[in-house]
Design a protein around this motif. Structure first.
Motif, PDB file in Angstrom:
ATOM      1  N   LEU A 125      -4.981 -12.337   6.902  1.00  0.00           N
ATOM      2  CA  LEU A 125      -6.246 -12.111   6.207  1.00  0.00           C
ATOM      3  C   LEU A 125      -6.299 -10.711   5.621  1.00  0.00           C
ATOM      4  CD1 LEU A 125      -9.137 -13.745   8.244  1.00  0.00           C
ATOM      5  CD2 LEU A 125      -8.372 -14.210   5.916  1.00  0.00           C
ATOM      6  N   THR A 126      -5.846  -9.736   6.438  1.00  0.00           N
ATOM      7  CA  THR A 126      -5.845  -8.358   5.959  1.00  0.00           C
ATOM      8  C   THR A 126      -4.968  -8.224   4.707  1.00  0.00           C
ATOM      9  OG1 THR A 126      -5.798  -7.851   8.300  1.00  0.00           O
ATOM     10  CG2 THR A 126      -5.652  -5.984   6.787  1.00  0.00           C
ATOM     11  N   MET A 127      -3.803  -8.860   4.764  1.00  0.00           N
ATOM     12  CA  MET A 127      -2.882  -8.766   3.630  1.00  0.00           C
ATOM     13  C   MET A 127      -3.525  -9.327   2.374  1.00  0.00           C
ATOM     14  SD  MET A 127       0.875 -10.516   3.193  1.00  0.00           S
ATOM     15  CE  MET A 127       0.332 -12.153   2.788  1.00  0.00           C
ATOM     16  N   LEU A 128      -4.128 -10.505   2.497  1.00  0.00           N
ATOM     17  CA  LEU A 128      -4.716 -11.129   1.315  1.00  0.00           C
ATOM     18  C   LEU A 128      -5.873 -10.290   0.793  1.00  0.00           C
ATOM     19  CD1 LEU A 128      -4.522 -14.841   2.473  1.00  0.00           C
ATOM     20  CD2 LEU A 128      -3.088 -13.687   0.802  1.00  0.00           C
ATOM     21  N   ASN A 129      -6.631  -9.675   1.722  1.00  0.00           N
ATOM     22  CA  ASN A 129      -7.698  -8.775   1.300  1.00  0.00           C
ATOM     23  C   ASN A 129      -7.141  -7.585   0.548  1.00  0.00           C
ATOM     24  OD1 ASN A 129     -10.031 -10.055   2.112  1.00  0.00           O
ATOM     25  ND2 ASN A 129      -9.827  -9.324   4.234  1.00  0.00           N
ATOM     26  N   THR A 130      -6.041  -7.032   1.089  1.00  0.00           N
ATOM     27  CA  THR A 130      -5.422  -5.871   0.465  1.00  0.00           C
ATOM     28  C   THR A 130      -4.923  -6.197  -0.937  1.00  0.00           C
ATOM     29  OG1 THR A 130      -4.621  -5.402   2.670  1.00  0.00           O
ATOM     30  CG2 THR A 130      -3.812  -3.987   0.916  1.00  0.00           C
ATOM     31  N   PHE A 131      -4.356  -7.398  -1.079  1.00  0.00           N
ATOM     32  CA  PHE A 131      -3.879  -7.815  -2.391  1.00  0.00           C
ATOM     33  C   PHE A 131      -5.027  -8.050  -3.349  1.00  0.00           C
ATOM     34  CE2 PHE A 131       0.306  -9.857  -0.697  1.00  0.00           C
ATOM     35  CZ  PHE A 131       0.733  -8.592  -0.325  1.00  0.00           C
ATOM     36  N   GLY A 132      -6.245  -8.082  -2.798  1.00  0.00           N
ATOM     37  CA  GLY A 132      -7.424  -8.201  -3.633  1.00  0.00           C
ATOM     38  C   GLY A 132      -7.667  -9.597  -4.173  1.00  0.00           C
ATOM     39  N   VAL A 133      -7.155 -10.640  -3.483  1.00  0.00           N
ATOM     40  CA  VAL A 133      -7.423 -11.988  -3.982  1.00  0.00           C
ATOM     41  C   VAL A 133      -8.846 -12.371  -3.627  1.00  0.00           C
ATOM     42  CG1 VAL A 133      -5.019 -12.694  -3.819  1.00  0.00           C
ATOM     43  CG2 VAL A 133      -6.555 -13.103  -1.905  1.00  0.00           C
ATOM     44  N   SER A 134      -9.391 -13.318  -4.386  1.00  0.00           N
ATOM     45  CA  SER A 134     -10.780 -13.717  -4.157  1.00  0.00           C
ATOM     46  C   SER A 134     -10.896 -14.549  -2.888  1.00  0.00           C
ATOM     47  CB  SER A 134     -11.282 -14.526  -5.357  1.00  0.00           C
ATOM     48  OG  SER A 134     -10.607 -15.756  -5.366  1.00  0.00           O
ATOM     49  N   THR A 169       0.814  -1.210   0.000  1.00  0.00           N
ATOM     50  CA  THR A 169       0.000   0.000   0.000  1.00  0.00           C
ATOM     51  C   THR A 169       0.852   1.266   0.000  1.00  0.00           C
ATOM     52  OG1 THR A 169      -0.088   0.056   2.399  1.00  0.00           O
ATOM     53  CG2 THR A 169      -1.851  -1.134   1.283  1.00  0.00           C
ATOM     54  N   GLY A 170       2.152   1.119   0.047  1.00  0.00           N
ATOM     55  CA  GLY A 170       3.025   2.282   0.110  1.00  0.00           C
ATOM     56  C   GLY A 170       2.946   2.994   1.452  1.00  0.00           C
ATOM     57  N   GLY A 171       2.737   2.258   2.507  1.00  0.00           N
ATOM     58  CA  GLY A 171       2.741   2.847   3.849  1.00  0.00           C
ATOM     59  C   GLY A 171       1.390   3.358   4.278  1.00  0.00           C
ATOM     60  N   TYR A 172       0.438   3.316   3.385  1.00  0.00           N
ATOM     61  CA  TYR A 172      -0.862   3.843   3.726  1.00  0.00           C
ATOM     62  C   TYR A 172      -1.605   2.894   4.654  1.00  0.00           C
ATOM     63  CZ  TYR A 172      -5.672   5.372   3.180  1.00  0.00           C
ATOM     64  OH  TYR A 172      -6.950   5.782   3.409  1.00  0.00           O
ATOM     65  N   GLY A 173      -2.172   3.395   5.720  1.00  0.00           N
ATOM     66  CA  GLY A 173      -2.999   2.586   6.621  1.00  0.00           C
ATOM     67  C   GLY A 173      -2.246   1.681   7.545  1.00  0.00           C
ATOM     68  N   ALA A 174      -0.941   1.941   7.738  1.00  0.00           N
ATOM     69  CA  ALA A 174      -0.131   1.046   8.558  1.00  0.00           C
ATOM     70  C   ALA A 174      -0.630   1.012  10.000  1.00  0.00           C
ATOM     71  CB  ALA A 174       1.339   1.475   8.522  1.00  0.00           C
ATOM     72  N   GLY A 175      -0.905   2.183  10.557  1.00  0.00           N
ATOM     73  CA  GLY A 175      -1.358   2.244  11.951  1.00  0.00           C
ATOM     74  C   GLY A 175      -2.741   1.661  12.116  1.00  0.00           C
ATOM     75  N   GLY A 176      -3.625   2.005  11.218  1.00  0.00           N
ATOM     76  CA  GLY A 176      -5.000   1.502  11.292  1.00  0.00           C
ATOM     77  C   GLY A 176      -5.044  -0.001  11.219  1.00  0.00           C
ATOM     78  N   MET A 177      -4.128  -0.536  10.451  1.00  0.00           N
ATOM     79  CA  MET A 177      -4.085  -1.973  10.302  1.00  0.00           C
ATOM     80  C   MET A 177      -3.743  -2.638  11.639  1.00  0.00           C
ATOM     81  SD  MET A 177      -1.968  -3.759   7.302  1.00  0.00           S
ATOM     82  CE  MET A 177      -1.451  -5.410   7.663  1.00  0.00           C
ATOM     83  N   VAL A 178      -2.789  -2.028  12.361  1.00  0.00           N
ATOM     84  CA  VAL A 178      -2.399  -2.588  13.662  1.00  0.00           C
ATOM     85  C   VAL A 178      -3.574  -2.521  14.625  1.00  0.00           C
ATOM     86  CG1 VAL A 178      -0.886  -2.300  15.646  1.00  0.00           C
ATOM     87  CG2 VAL A 178       0.033  -2.080  13.342  1.00  0.00           C
ATOM     88  N   THR A 179      -4.253  -1.382  14.640  1.00  0.00           N
ATOM     89  CA  THR A 179      -5.400  -1.234  15.540  1.00  0.00           C
ATOM     90  C   THR A 179      -6.455  -2.294  15.250  1.00  0.00           C
ATOM     91  OG1 THR A 179      -5.016   1.130  15.570  1.00  0.00           O
ATOM     92  CG2 THR A 179      -7.157   0.367  16.360  1.00  0.00           C
ATOM     93  N   ALA A 180      -6.771  -2.454  13.979  1.00  0.00           N
ATOM     94  CA  ALA A 180      -7.794  -3.436  13.611  1.00  0.00           C
ATOM     95  C   ALA A 180      -7.340  -4.839  13.982  1.00  0.00           C
ATOM     96  CB  ALA A 180      -8.071  -3.351  12.112  1.00  0.00           C
ATOM     97  N   ALA A 181      -6.051  -5.104  13.740  1.00  0.00           N
ATOM     98  CA  ALA A 181      -5.547  -6.446  14.033  1.00  0.00           C
ATOM     99  C   ALA A 181      -5.641  -6.735  15.524  1.00  0.00           C
ATOM    100  CB  ALA A 181      -4.104  -6.578  13.551  1.00  0.00           C
ATOM    101  N   LEU A 182      -5.279  -5.734  16.339  1.00  0.00           N
ATOM    102  CA  LEU A 182      -5.353  -5.920  17.792  1.00  0.00           C
ATOM    103  C   LEU A 182      -6.788  -6.198  18.219  1.00  0.00           C
ATOM    104  CD1 LEU A 182      -2.921  -3.219  19.223  1.00  0.00           C
ATOM    105  CD2 LEU A 182      -2.764  -5.688  19.532  1.00  0.00           C
ATOM    106  N   SER A 183      -7.743  -5.390  17.679  1.00  0.00           N
ATOM    107  CA  SER A 183      -9.143  -5.568  18.098  1.00  0.00           C
ATOM    108  C   SER A 183      -9.627  -6.972  17.787  1.00  0.00           C
ATOM    109  CB  SER A 183     -10.068  -4.595  17.368  1.00  0.00           C
ATOM    110  OG  SER A 183      -9.485  -3.351  17.263  1.00  0.00           O
TER     111      SER A 183
END
Lengths: 315, 489
Positions: free
Chosen positions: A280-289, A30-44
């Motif tokens: 899961l987040t990574m695979l979603n980000t990569f846009g795989v089905s 993502t080029g650094g975009y959403g790095a912090g948000g990703m951690v927050t979501a992952a923790l939750s």
């Protein structure tokens, strides 16, 4: 240098390294975009896996054949019980949580009763129990989505400086679990039973009581998890716990706990839970089905377990 | 030796070591055609090891094996089978999930074709009829459903069945241990007929009368060696017992213990074996070392486990008045926690005392380990090393440390010196006597008669019952053997 070496010797470190690599791969994409948000979501999200993972860890550590397959059904029923008791009313939150805890503990105790009284292997006992629990849940909850009280939903989603409060509380809980495992008679007894149940009996460990406590603990953690999930997702339903069957076992194994029993660690459960969520987040980000996503998740879990299983037994 | 009369089997200078334990130390042994050789000796005298070599299941470390007059360099089970040597081992070797006929087929690869099951059934049924007339076993019975005695009958009959391989020698290891007097008589009569027909048998039995009446020649083993071999009619019961036991003077360490014993100490254990028919109790008081003797597996371990259970939950017929700890003899299955350090392995029995508050104190655990490392001499640079870094003898010492370091006033020992070197043994004997002098009670099951010299009182077991009850001044090895080999069932 030596501290790095001793750190690398810890069985749980690999799950954290895995989680870090997956996170880096995603933000590189993502080029650094959403790095912090990703951690927050992952923790939750990881919180819920960690809570049941710790229960499952104690059960699996009891030795070969011990596993709690009733967790998904347990989570489903407890979430319904909690929401019904709370009944959308903020003043009933504590009572509802206690009800969920009691419901889960009762399921765990019933599991052990089946195992002990009828001498059924745990894998069959907990699986058949889960069918019964699910039926109770369906007739009790009527399959409807039951809403949590607003105060409880807010609490489950509450963040301080981007850190979910639930995650902080869960970290405290897991520290307690780690101390219980390594420094309390209960944990030592579980580890002893998992290594050699007959030797544990002959060394004076109260095998029956410890196994009963362990299944009850796993059930109680499933119950509280169900209530929290219902709060976080703003509603209870029968299927809310489904993904925690595989997840609870996977985090235990990926985290470096021995499937053969007698060897466990708590930090690994955190590392593995974060790894799974971030994956899961990574695979979603990569846009795989969705299909490919499930396939890759399965393959990665198999790969990690194979790599982790490569370490030699002390003999 | 003339060619026509070659020995069926001859072992010269057979030696076998298991780790540091010498099981056989240079044994010469042979069986000629048409003879029944009786083999007697204590547990651990080396009888089974020797028979495993004859049957090809164990290879000697050194020594020669000759069969039918030819030296065999690559002797094995299948070779033994070809050469006509069969063995009925003590541990029954039938598959419990298969029928009698199917079990017979396992040994006879030549039973082929669609009707192999019927052929095997005919074969085994005929042999059972021949050996045990009126046996009431059907070839289609599943072995697991048969009683232990019937299983032994099938096992024996199967060894005597013949298809394509020759049959010259059958080893019978305790063949009558599960048979009643009638069937045992049938079997021994058959053995005599078999031998009269020019074939041979090796008969191992703890019932000395059986051996004296049925063998042509008797070989007595002790400590991995053959001590006497002579014609059967040159022996009587007393000579046999003396030869097995070693009548040479043994040092009696314990005269001073008997002298120093307080007369009336409090009762610690009173227990009666479940199979006991009369009212004999095992009684142990504070400060006593009680020996449980007799042949292996005659109820000694069962009674120890019953006492262990009774310490936490009331049990009929057993009275236990103090905390109990057990020292396992089978370390791997009953004692060791393989993932743990030496210190953790010692501490597990004493966790409640190692706590400060609710947490186990690592410092106290280390202190306990260090204390016992010094006291019992566990040889390791670091008690935090894994338990498997120790030698077998030192692992056993750690198990002793676990029991002696605990609050237990009663220590049960389940033949704990199995496979332990003599140096370790002597150190532990001293420690046991020292702890007993401080008021601890020891119940000590041992298969090694010399160890009973450390005991104040000895109970001899047979078939799950106490058959003799000896004070230490009455203790002689002959007496123990007489009681445990008594012919009365």
């Amino acid at each position: 240098m030596t501290s790095v070496k001793s750190l690398l010797a810890k069985p749980w470190i690999w799950s954290f390294i895995g989680a870090l690599l997956v996170w880096l791969a995603t933000i590189a994409f993502t080029g650094g975009y959403g790095a912090g948000g990703m951690v927050t979501a992952a923790l939750s999200l990881a919180v819920f896996t960690v809570i049941v993972g710790v229960g499952q860890m104690f059960v699996i550590t009891l030795g070969p054949g011990n596993v709690d397959l009733s967790l998904p059904a347990n989570i489903g029923l407890a979430s319904a019980v909690a929401m019904k008791v709370m009944d959308g009313n903020d003043s009933m939150i504590a009572v509802g949580l206690l009800a969920a805890l009691a419901c889960g503990a009762a399921i765990g105790a019933a599991n052990y009763l089946l195992i002990w009284a009828l001498r059924i292997p745990p894998i069959i006992a907990t699986l058949s129990a889960s069918f019964i629990i699910q039926s109770i849940d369906i007739s009790y909850g009527r399959g409807l989505q039951i809403k949590p009280p607003p105060g409880f939903a807010d609490f489950a989603n509450w963040q301080i400086l981007g850190i979910p409060v639930l995650a902080i509380l869960t970290v405290l809980f897991t520290i307690g679990a780690a101390i219980a495992l390594q420094r309390m008679i209960y944990g030592r007894s579980v580890l002893a039973i998992g290594q050699n149940i007959r030797a544990a009996w002959l060394a004076g460990v109260n095998v029956g009581r410890i196994r009963f406590l362990t299944y009850t603990l796993s059930g109680a953690l499933g119950g509280i998890d169900g209530a929290l999930l219902a709060g976080y997702f703003r509603g209870a339903n029968v299927d809310i716990g489904n993904e925690y069957l595989l997840a609870s076992i996977a985090v235990v194994v990926i985290g470096g706990t021995s499937v053969a029993g007698g060897k466990a660690n708590v930090p690994g459960v955190w590392g593995a839970a974060l790894f799974l969520v971030l994956l899961l987040t990574m695979l979603n980000t990569f846009g795989v089905s969705a299909g490919v996503r499930l396939l890759l998740t399965g393959l990665i879990i198999v790969g990690v377990i194979t790599a982790a299983g490569g370490q030699k037994a002390p003999r | 030796m003339p060619e026509g009369n070659a020995d069926i089997i001859r072992l010269n200078g057979a030696e076998k070591h298991f780790g540091a334990v010498r099981a056989l130390g240079g044994v010469d042994f042979h069986v000629g055609p048409g003879e029944c050789v009786g083999l007697v000796g204590h547990n651990g005298a080396g009888k089974s090891t020797l028979m495993h070599m004859v049957a090809g299941t164990l290879v000697p470390d050194s020594g020669k094996i000759g069969v039918h007059g030819d030296t065999e360099d690559n002797y094995s089970v299948s070779r033994a089978q070809q050469l006509g040597i069969r063995c009925v081992f003590q541990e029954l070797s039938l598959c419990p999930n298969l029928s009698v006929a199917e079990n017979t087929r396992i040994n006879h690869a030549s039973l082929r074709g669609l009707s192999w099951r019927r052929k095997a059934a005919d074969l085994i049924a005929a042999k059972l009829d021949e050996i045990f007339p009126g046996h009431s076993i059907s070839a289609s019975d599943i072995v697991g459903d048969l009683s232990i005695g019937r299983r032994q009958m099938v096992e024996v009959a199967r060894a005597f069945t013949v298809t394509q391989d020759r049959l010259d020698l059958v080893i019978l290891d305790e063949p009558t241990s599960s048979l009643d007097a009638h069937t045992a008589g049938q079997l021994l009569a058959f053995v005599r007929r078999f031998v009269a027909g020019g074939k041979s048998c090796i008969l191992i039995s703890h019932v000395l009368g059986e051996v004296l009446r049925n063998a042509d020649r008797i070989v007595v083993m002790r400590d991995g060696k053959v001590v006497v071999a002579d014609a059967a009619d040159a022996f009587d019961r007393d000579r046999l017992v003396t030869a097995m036991g070693g009548a040479e003077a043994r040092q009696k360490i314990a005269a001073q213990i008997a002298a120093a014993k307080p007369t009336a100490s409090p009762l610690r254990v009173r227990a009666r074996p479940a199979a006991q028919k009369d009212s004999t109790d095992l009684v142990a008081c504070a400060g006593e070392i009680i020996g449980l003797a007799g042949l292996a597996g005659h109820g000694q371990t069962d009674l120890l486990l019953a006492i262990f259970t009774a310490a936490s939950r009331a049990r009929a017929g057993i009275e236990v008045t103090a905390p109990v700890a057990l020292v396992a003899g089978d370390r791997q299955s009953d004692g060791i926690f393989p993932q743990w350090s030496i210190a953790e392995n010692i501490g597990i029995r004493s966790l409640a005392r190692l706590r400060s508050g609710v947490l186990i104190s690592p410092q106290r655990e280390a202190e306990l380990a260090a204390l016992w490392q010094k006291k019992i001499g566990i040889r390791t640079p670091d008690m935090n090393n894994n338990i498997f870094s120790l030698s077998g003898g030192n692992q056993q010492k750690a198990l002793f440390a676990r029991a002696l370091g605990s609050d237990a006033q009663i220590v049960l020992m389940d033949d704990p010196m199995r496979g332990v070197d003599i140096g370790t043994k002597l150190e532990v004997y001293d420690l046991v006597r020292e702890e007993a002098a401080r008021g601890r009670t020891f119940l000590w099951y041992t298969t090694e008669t010399e160890e009973l010299d450390n005991c104040d009182h000895i109970y001899v077991f047979k078939n799950g019952r106490i058959v003799a009850n000896l004070r230490r001044d009455e203790l002689t090895e002959e007496k123990i053997i007489q009681s445990s080999f008594g012919d009365a069932a």
